[in-house]
Motif scaffolding. Structure first.
Motif, PDB file in Angstrom:
ATOM      1  N   GLY A   1       0.818  -1.204   0.000  1.00 52.17           N
ATOM      2  CA  GLY A   1       0.000   0.000   0.000  1.00 52.17           C
ATOM      3  C   GLY A   1       0.851   1.253   0.000  1.00 52.17           C
ATOM      4  O   GLY A   1       2.016   1.242   0.383  1.00 52.17           O
ATOM      5  N   GLU A   2       0.249   2.358  -0.439  1.00 49.82           N
ATOM      6  CA  GLU A   2       0.925   3.638  -0.506  1.00 49.82           C
ATOM      7  C   GLU A   2       0.149   4.659   0.313  1.00 49.82           C
ATOM      8  O   GLU A   2      -1.085   4.653   0.334  1.00 49.82           O
ATOM      9  CB  GLU A   2       1.004   4.129  -1.962  1.00 49.82           C
ATOM     10  CG  GLU A   2       1.718   3.189  -2.909  1.00 49.82           C
ATOM     11  CD  GLU A   2       3.216   3.199  -2.705  1.00 49.82           C
ATOM     12  OE1 GLU A   2       3.729   4.192  -2.166  1.00 49.82           O
ATOM     13  OE2 GLU A   2       3.863   2.197  -3.066  1.00 49.82           O
ATOM     14  N   VAL A   3       0.881   5.536   1.011  1.00 52.31           N
ATOM     15  CA  VAL A   3       0.277   6.652   1.730  1.00 52.31           C
ATOM     16  C   VAL A   3       0.952   7.914   1.220  1.00 52.31           C
ATOM     17  O   VAL A   3       2.165   8.080   1.337  1.00 52.31           O
ATOM     18  CB  VAL A   3       0.462   6.531   3.258  1.00 52.31           C
ATOM     19  CG1 VAL A   3      -0.140   7.745   3.957  1.00 52.31           C
ATOM     20  CG2 VAL A   3      -0.168   5.242   3.770  1.00 52.31           C
ATOM     21  N   THR A   4       0.152   8.816   0.636  1.00 56.99           N
ATOM     22  CA  THR A   4       0.693  10.033   0.044  1.00 56.99           C
ATOM     23  C   THR A   4      -0.133  11.215   0.522  1.00 56.99           C
ATOM     24  O   THR A   4      -1.367  11.134   0.590  1.00 56.99           O
ATOM     25  CB  THR A   4       0.642   9.965  -1.491  1.00 56.99           C
ATOM     26  OG1 THR A   4       1.332   8.800  -1.931  1.00 56.99           O
ATOM     27  CG2 THR A   4       1.274  11.200  -2.110  1.00 56.99           C
ATOM     28  N   LYS A   5       0.587  12.308   0.866  1.00 55.52           N
ATOM     29  CA  LYS A   5      -0.091  13.528   1.276  1.00 55.52           C
ATOM     30  C   LYS A   5       0.599  14.701   0.611  1.00 55.52           C
ATOM     31  O   LYS A   5       1.815  14.833   0.652  1.00 55.52           O
ATOM     32  CB  LYS A   5      -0.065  13.702   2.798  1.00 55.52           C
ATOM     33  CG  LYS A   5      -0.853  14.922   3.289  1.00 55.52           C
ATOM     34  CD  LYS A   5      -0.935  14.958   4.806  1.00 55.52           C
ATOM     35  CE  LYS A   5      -1.783  16.139   5.280  1.00 55.52           C
ATOM     36  NZ  LYS A   5      -1.903  16.180   6.751  1.00 55.52           N
ATOM     37  N   VAL A   6      -0.201  15.576  -0.041  1.00 54.37           N
ATOM     38  CA  VAL A   6       0.310  16.734  -0.755  1.00 54.37           C
ATOM     39  C   VAL A   6      -0.407  17.971  -0.240  1.00 54.37           C
ATOM     40  O   VAL A   6      -1.627  17.953  -0.041  1.00 54.37           O
ATOM     41  CB  VAL A   6       0.098  16.596  -2.280  1.00 54.37           C
ATOM     42  CG1 VAL A   6       0.538  17.859  -3.001  1.00 54.37           C
ATOM     43  CG2 VAL A   6       0.848  15.393  -2.817  1.00 54.37           C
ATOM     44  N   SER A   7       0.370  19.045  -0.014  1.00 55.65           N
ATOM     45  CA  SER A   7      -0.212  20.320   0.413  1.00 55.65           C
ATOM     46  C   SER A   7      -0.121  21.302  -0.744  1.00 55.65           C
ATOM     47  O   SER A   7       0.957  21.527  -1.292  1.00 55.65           O
ATOM     48  CB  SER A   7       0.536  20.874   1.628  1.00 55.65           C
ATOM     49  OG  SER A   7       0.032  22.151   1.967  1.00 55.65           O
ATOM     50  N   LEU A   8      -1.286  21.847  -1.151  1.00 56.90           N
ATOM     51  CA  LEU A   8      -1.335  22.827  -2.224  1.00 56.90           C
ATOM     52  C   LEU A   8      -1.385  24.216  -1.610  1.00 56.90           C
ATOM     53  O   LEU A   8      -2.397  24.617  -1.025  1.00 56.90           O
ATOM     54  CB  LEU A   8      -2.562  22.598  -3.125  1.00 56.90           C
ATOM     55  CG  LEU A   8      -2.753  23.587  -4.276  1.00 56.90           C
ATOM     56  CD1 LEU A   8      -1.589  23.495  -5.256  1.00 56.90           C
ATOM     57  CD2 LEU A   8      -4.079  23.312  -4.992  1.00 56.90           C
TER      58      LEU A   8
ATOM     59  N   ASN B   1      -6.347  26.480  -5.358  1.00 62.51           N
ATOM     60  CA  ASN B   1      -6.370  27.327  -4.163  1.00 62.51           C
ATOM     61  C   ASN B   1      -5.759  28.678  -4.508  1.00 62.51           C
ATOM     62  O   ASN B   1      -4.672  28.752  -5.087  1.00 62.51           O
ATOM     63  CB  ASN B   1      -5.573  26.672  -3.019  1.00 62.51           C
ATOM     64  CG  ASN B   1      -5.596  27.512  -1.764  1.00 62.51           C
ATOM     65  OD1 ASN B   1      -6.647  28.034  -1.389  1.00 62.51           O
ATOM     66  ND2 ASN B   1      -4.451  27.663  -1.120  1.00 62.51           N
ATOM     67  N   ASP B   2      -6.487  29.753  -4.217  1.00 61.51           N
ATOM     68  CA  ASP B   2      -5.950  31.102  -4.384  1.00 61.51           C
ATOM     69  C   ASP B   2      -6.573  31.997  -3.323  1.00 61.51           C
ATOM     70  O   ASP B   2      -7.262  31.529  -2.412  1.00 61.51           O
ATOM     71  CB  ASP B   2      -6.192  31.624  -5.800  1.00 61.51           C
ATOM     72  CG  ASP B   2      -7.666  31.650  -6.189  1.00 61.51           C
ATOM     73  OD1 ASP B   2      -8.526  31.710  -5.285  1.00 61.51           O
ATOM     74  OD2 ASP B   2      -7.970  31.624  -7.395  1.00 61.51           O
ATOM     75  N   GLN B   3      -6.351  33.299  -3.428  1.00 56.03           N
ATOM     76  CA  GLN B   3      -6.792  34.209  -2.388  1.00 56.03           C
ATOM     77  C   GLN B   3      -8.312  34.292  -2.278  1.00 56.03           C
ATOM     78  O   GLN B   3      -8.850  34.734  -1.265  1.00 56.03           O
ATOM     79  CB  GLN B   3      -6.230  35.612  -2.665  1.00 56.03           C
ATOM     80  CG  GLN B   3      -6.674  36.182  -4.011  1.00 56.03           C
ATOM     81  CD  GLN B   3      -6.014  37.511  -4.322  1.00 56.03           C
ATOM     82  OE1 GLN B   3      -5.161  37.964  -3.558  1.00 56.03           O
ATOM     83  NE2 GLN B   3      -6.401  38.145  -5.423  1.00 56.03           N
ATOM     84  N   THR B   4      -9.027  33.866  -3.292  1.00 60.07           N
ATOM     85  CA  THR B   4     -10.497  33.924  -3.229  1.00 60.07           C
ATOM     86  C   THR B   4     -11.093  32.712  -2.531  1.00 60.07           C
ATOM     87  O   THR B   4     -12.261  32.736  -2.141  1.00 60.07           O
ATOM     88  CB  THR B   4     -11.091  34.023  -4.636  1.00 60.07           C
ATOM     89  OG1 THR B   4     -10.795  32.829  -5.369  1.00 60.07           O
ATOM     90  CG2 THR B   4     -10.529  35.222  -5.374  1.00 60.07           C
TER      91      THR B   4
END
Length: 756
Positions: free
Chosen positions: A222-229, A267-270
């Protein structure tokens, strides 16, 4: 070109096969039949030392490398299978150099085959197999390494920052990314990050993301992946292999977990935007509230709250057509306008999985886009519509197109007429062949090619020398030319004139019977042979010219107009004169149509008759001729008192007759009033009844006026008349007093009136 690889396939050393070209074959179809590739015709001409396709004659024997081509084709097939197998295991991600070299080697093998270097083609194909096997081995080994990600595609400026780095640095193709590494794209830049399980994220322009966690469970796979945008947007395709068990995406203030394998996040300022294209939902947690983004849904999280919408459906691609070949470096892309779309997102990749992205253009207004210069190869493209919230809809079906460089002039053969033909005919058939997708001009005018590239056109000649010029232009703009001279020496022209007395319908000779005897005058010599041929040159009649140049023959006639050609032949069989003749069997009488029917009765001693007589050539009314103008007629008939009847008779050119009987009553006498009565049949307290009885030859009108007096007061109104009985009646409400009938007026249909 000998080598160890070359020696392995004995077919490359087989003797050339000697095969004769068939009488109905073009050079392209002949080569396609025996070598499975019509585009090898230039090599076949070169191999057999033939300068031009025009020098090829039916039955000519060619030496063909049948076994050699088969060996090269089998080797190319093996190399393609090996490359596809390696790519299926992730070679484009984990062994891009090796698989790229394998693809290049196979492309070179294809080029060698096209030029007739079949041994070199086999060698290069076998090298491609070896390189693909190496790429496969590397890919399988790389997939067993610790959980890392790789930069699998880069366009423009892409930067990364590992945890140990103090500043940003450039990231290139195949760079390895580790946990907590940050990646960002600058303007007009995109990159793709591929994880060990072949899940991938594509960061679009001006995006910034951090790979927070990549873990692999060696026991379960199994794989566990986490990405922050941090900002910007990316498109994710996950679960390409079955081992992935968890994937999380965070944006500031929002946590996301998903089993979805196909989604987009921005994801942006709005605020934050999410679109899910897969059946499993995308779970978004913000401020303690959980939102499920279901299939083909979009969610926008802003300070004002949560907004949910259905994303737009996929647009339909318009051009280029699926599988089209483009011979320019730039491609003109177009799609149908999609209702509700505010802009569009276009992607062009060099692979059907859109791993190797060449163009990713966001926010295109309108429904057309021109790509930058693309190197020759096969590309795939797709479009998504952007709605008013800026959410991308479903991707269109991806379509391939090919950019190709072609400098080889197209095949062109002028097979007929023969060189320096001397003809006594005013026209000549030009027979030739070219490549089916070429544009061929005959003396500057385009011709229509058959599916095999052949064509037959008729050229009108002028007395003296005529030059037949052919030019072929292929889709890449390459041209080929061929020319042939034809000398036209006209015979003495013989005139043929159909007898003017023959009946006609339009331009066709017409008859009522199943056969038509045709007579004509000509300037031909007595005894000259005459042939009459129908469709397809079928002989329908033959005769000879009479002593005075007269011609007579009989042709079958049917309801469908049939066209024939009369030819006067010289003793050697050359045509000295031609004339068309059309024959029609007409058994339909003219159609008579009156502008208005005659009145049943009239008090005027004349009546006008007008209308249309169809194709009639003669018309009589009451035995008198009536002129016809364009099928129209007008006539005035004088009437005698009483009933008048006369026949309208029309006949057409072949004697078909139509007749209509017309009649009217000339009535100048008023109706005869037989009796009148004014009474109260039911007694003094009953209704008042008025009656009148009358008779007339033209019939009574439905209403007759009356005037009566009741106790000195006048009353007027209408009686209703029954034409069959001649009785006119009216009933009035009861009214006391003396009754007196003052007047009743009864009219007939001719306008005559009678007073009581």
């Amino acid at each position: 070109m000998g080598s160890a690889l070359f020696a392995q396939d004995a077919r490359l050393r087989a003797p050339l096969e000697r095969i004769a070209i068939g009488p109905d074959q073009t050079l392209r179809s002949f080569v396609a039949t025996h070598l499975n590739d019509p585009d090898l015709w230039p090599y076949v001409l070169q191999l057999n030392k033939i300068a031009s396709p025009a020098d090829v004659a039916p039955g000519q024997v060619f030496e063909l490398p049948v076994q050699q081509v088969a060996a090269a084709d089998d080797a190319l097939s093996r190399s393609l299978e090996a490359i596809q197998k390696a790519n299926a295991e992730g070679a484009q991600v984990f062994a891009p150099t090796q698989i790229g070299n394998a693809i290049d080697s196979r492309e070179s093998a294809i080029t060698e085959r096209e030029t007739g270097s079949f041994a070199a083609s086999v060698d290069l194909s076998d090298i491609a197999v070896v390189l693909a096997a190496e790429a496969l081995e590397i890919a399988i080994a790389q997939r067993d390494r610790s959980a890392e990600a790789v930069v699998s595609d880069v366009h423009g400026a892409v930067e990364g920052r590992a945890p140990k780095d103090s500043r940003w640095s450039d990231r290139g193709l195949n760079d390895i990314l580790v946990e907590f590494e940050r990646v960002r794209t600058l303007s007009d830049s995109t990159t793709q990050i591929t994880f060990r399980d072949l899940s991938r994220l594509r960061l679009n322009a001006n995006s910034n993301a951090t790979i927070q966690r990549m873990r692999s469970d060696p026991l379960t796979g199994g794989e566990v992946t986490k990405v922050s945008l941090v900002n910007g947007d990316f498109y994710a395709l996950l679960n390409q292999l079955s081992g992935k068990t968890s994937f999380e995406v965070d944006v500031p203030g929002v946590e996301t977990t998903t089993n979805s394998g196909d989604f987009w996040i921005k994801n942006d300022q709005t605020g934050a935007r999410f679109v899910n294209y897969d059946t499993p939902a995308l779970e978004v947690v913000a401020d303690g509230a959980t939102t499920l983004v279901r299939e083909n849904e979009g969610v926008v999280l802003t300070s004002a709250g949560t907004q949910r919408t259905q994303v737009l459906d996929a647009p339909r691609l318009a051009l280029p057509a699926e599988g089209a070949i483009i011979y320019t470096a730039t491609a003109q892309l177009g799609w149908d306008e999609f209702e509700g779309a505010r802009a569009y997102w276009v992607e062009v990749a060099s692979d059907p999985g859109f791993n190797d992205m060449r163009v990713s253009e966001w926010g295109i207004e309108g429904t057309a886009f021109e790509t930058p210069d693309l190197p020759p190869r096969v590309y795939h493209w797709r479009v998504a519509a952007l709605d008013e919230l800026g959410l991308p809809g479903q991707w269109s079906k991806a379509q391939p197109f090919t950019v190709r460089v072609d400098t080889t002039p197209p095949f062109l053969a002028l097979l007929s007429p023969e060189p320096n033909l001397l003809s006594d005919q005013p026209q000549v058939e030009v027979f030739g062949a070219s490549e089916p997708d070429a544009t061929v001009l005959l003396n500057g005018a385009p011709v229509t090619l058959g599916t095999d590239g052949s064509f037959i056109e008729v050229v009108t000649l002028t007395p003296g020398q005529n030059l037949i010029r052919l030019e072929a232009v292929d889709p890449a703009g390459n041209t080929s030319n061929a020319a042939q001279a034809v000398v036209y020496r006209p015979k003495v022209a013989v005139t043929i004139t159909l007898a003017p007395t023959l009946p006609r319908v339009g331009t066709a000779l017409a008859t009522r019977s199943a056969e038509m005897t045709v007579t004509a005058a000509s300037s031909a010599a007595p005894g000259a042979r005459v042939e009459v041929r129908g469709a397809g040159g079928v002989l329908a009649a033959e005769t000879v010219v009479g002593p005075a140049g007269d011609i007579s023959f009989t042709l079958p006639a049917s309801a469908a107009e049939t066209t024939y050609e009369i030819t006067v032949l010289s003793p050697t069989g050359a045509v000295e004169g031609r004339a068309p003749v059309s024959v029609l069997r007409d058994q339909t009488p003219p159609v008579l149509t009156l502008d208005a029917p005659l009145p049943p009765a009239t008090d005027v001693d004349t009546v006008d008759v007008s209308g249309d007589a169809g194709d009639a050539v003669a018309l009589t009314l009451g035995g008198q001729d009536v002129p016809l103008t364009g099928g129209r007629f007008e006539a005035t008939v004088t009437l005698e008192p009483g009933q008048n009847g006369f026949d309208l008779i029309a006949s057409d050119a072949v004697g078909n007759v139509a007749a209509t009987r017309l009649s009217t009553l000339y009535d100048i006498d008023p109706p005869e009033i037989l009796r009148t009565d004014l009474s109260r049949p039911s007694g003094s307290s009953g209704p008042i009844v008025i009656e009148a009885e009358a008779t007339d030859a033209s019939g009574l009108r439905q209403a007759a006026s009356y005037l009566i007096e009741v106790s000195g007061v006048e009353r007027e109104g209408w009686l209703r008349c029954d034409n069959a009985t001649g009785l006119c009646t009216a009933t009035l409400p009861p009214e006391p007093g003396d009754l007196r009938l003052i007047e009743i007026v009864i009219e007939d249909y001719a306008g005559n009136a009678a007073f009581n």
